[in-house]
Motif scaffolding. Structure first.
Motif, short mmCIF file in Angstrom:
data_model
loop_
_atom_site.label_atom_id
_atom_site.label_comp_id
_atom_site.label_asym_id
_atom_site.label_seq_id
_atom_site.Cartn_x
_atom_site.Cartn_y
_atom_site.Cartn_z
N GLY A 164 0.81 -1.21 0.00
CA GLY A 164 0.00 0.00 0.00
C GLY A 164 0.84 1.25 0.00
O GLY A 164 0.48 2.26 0.60
N ALA A 165 1.99 1.19 -0.68
CA ALA A 165 2.88 2.35 -0.72
C ALA A 165 2.19 3.51 -1.39
O ALA A 165 1.46 3.35 -2.35
CB ALA A 165 4.15 2.00 -1.49
N ALA A 198 10.35 4.26 3.87
CA ALA A 198 10.54 5.41 4.75
C ALA A 198 9.34 5.61 5.65
O ALA A 198 9.47 5.94 6.84
CB ALA A 198 10.79 6.66 3.91
N ALA A 199 8.13 5.42 5.11
CA ALA A 199 6.93 5.56 5.92
C ALA A 199 6.89 4.50 7.02
O ALA A 199 6.49 4.77 8.15
CB ALA A 199 5.69 5.45 5.04
N SER A 200 7.33 3.29 6.69
CA SER A 200 7.37 2.23 7.69
C SER A 200 8.38 2.54 8.78
O SER A 200 8.15 2.27 9.96
CB SER A 200 7.71 0.89 7.01
N THR A 201 9.51 3.15 8.40
CA THR A 201 10.53 3.50 9.39
C THR A 201 10.06 4.62 10.30
O THR A 201 10.25 4.58 11.51
CB THR A 201 11.83 3.91 8.67
N ALA A 204 8.93 2.40 -3.75
CA ALA A 204 9.44 1.48 -2.74
C ALA A 204 10.16 2.23 -1.62
O ALA A 204 9.97 1.92 -0.43
CB ALA A 204 10.38 0.46 -3.39
N ALA A 205 10.95 3.24 -1.99
CA ALA A 205 11.64 4.03 -0.98
C ALA A 205 10.65 4.77 -0.09
O ALA A 205 10.84 4.87 1.12
CB ALA A 205 12.60 5.02 -1.65
#
Length: 273
Positions: A114-115, A182-185, A177-178
């Motif tokens: 869901g990026a 980044a959102a996950s981090t 993907a980046a």
């Protein structure tokens, strides 16, 4: 504005490969449509820049060759008549083979996680708290993914399909993907330090990198190592051995008119001769 730049870039891309139009169309819709309403000013600017750039390129090609030349039309004619001579592939080769071959685990990150593209005005902390996307971010996310899918579908209409043809969508896949990683981090970032407490008084914080990020990075490294091994040690191994043997023969030969023709392989590296 952005519509004019996109229109001019689309014209240049179509002269390189006509299927570039499929890549640009969803992005064009994102730029000129807002809240379901077409912005006539932006649409006019985009179309004007497209035809102006295309007209300039037609004039340049025609001047160089001394006759009227429509490069995109010639490209389509060539592919319709001769593309199969370079190898005929199944229509689903790009979708089922070349895409996973080039991007591997990043496709899972982009299309399954869901990026999305974050709204520039919002901070990563705010987005992590809301755990949602802005409407504009969701629209841009759909436009980028739609561009990739439309481009792959357009390329799949041609009988000859190679992985390198998918290079234009690489920036979109890598960027999405980046953004997802980044959102996950950011959503797993440690809480801010209380006022008055120094960093020296605290123990070293644990690694807050999510396991999904570490797994994606490891899978990406493994996938690329596998590609290097495949192309260097298997796919082109016979050609490299052949060129090494021909180099020894050429040094012993006194003839200056020998020619080498290779078929069924990529361009032979002259450095190996």
């Amino acid at each position: 504005g952005s519509a004019a730049w996109l229109g001019a870039a689309t014209a240049v891309g179509c002269f390189w490969r006509p299927t570039f139009l499929a890549l640009a169309a969803p992005l064009g819709a994102f730029v000129v449509v807002a809240d379901g309403v077409v912005d006539g000013r932006r649409l006019g600017a985009g179309l004007g820049a497209f035809f102006a750039a295309a007209g300039g390129l037609v004039a340049l090609d025609s001047w160089y060759y001394g006759r009227l030349v429509l490069t995109p039309l010639n490209h389509l004619r060539f592919n319709r008549r001769y593309a199969a001579r370079f190898g005929r592939h199944a229509r689903a080769t790009h979708l089922c083979c070349n895409l996973p071959f080039l991007f591997g685990p990043l496709l899972i990150v982009v299309f399954v996680s869901g990026a999305g593209t974050r709204e520039p005005k919002a901070s990563s902390e705010d987005l992590a708290k809301k755990n949602t996307q802005s409407p504009r971010g969701r629209r841009l996310d759909r436009a980028l993914k739609g561009s990739c899918l439309a481009y792959v579908v357009a390329l799949s209409s041609v009988a000859h399909q190679e992985p390198r043809f998918l290079a234009p969508i690489a920036p979109v896949v890598f960027g999405a993907a980046a953004d997802a990683l980044a959102a996950s981090t950011s959503s797993n970032a440690p809480p801010p330090r209380p006022p008055g407490r120094s960093a020296c008084s605290e123990s070293r914080p644990p690694n807050t990198t999510p396991w999904r990020v570490r797994a994606a990075a490891a899978a990406w490294l493994v996938a690329n190592a596998g590609l290097v091994g495949f192309y260097a040690l298997a796919h082109q191994a016979g050609l490299l051995r052949l060129l090494g043997g021909l180099a020894d023969v050429a040094r012993e030969s006194s003839s200056a008119g020998d020619a080498l023709v290779t078929l069924g392989c990529y361009v032979a590296p002259r450095s190996a001769l």
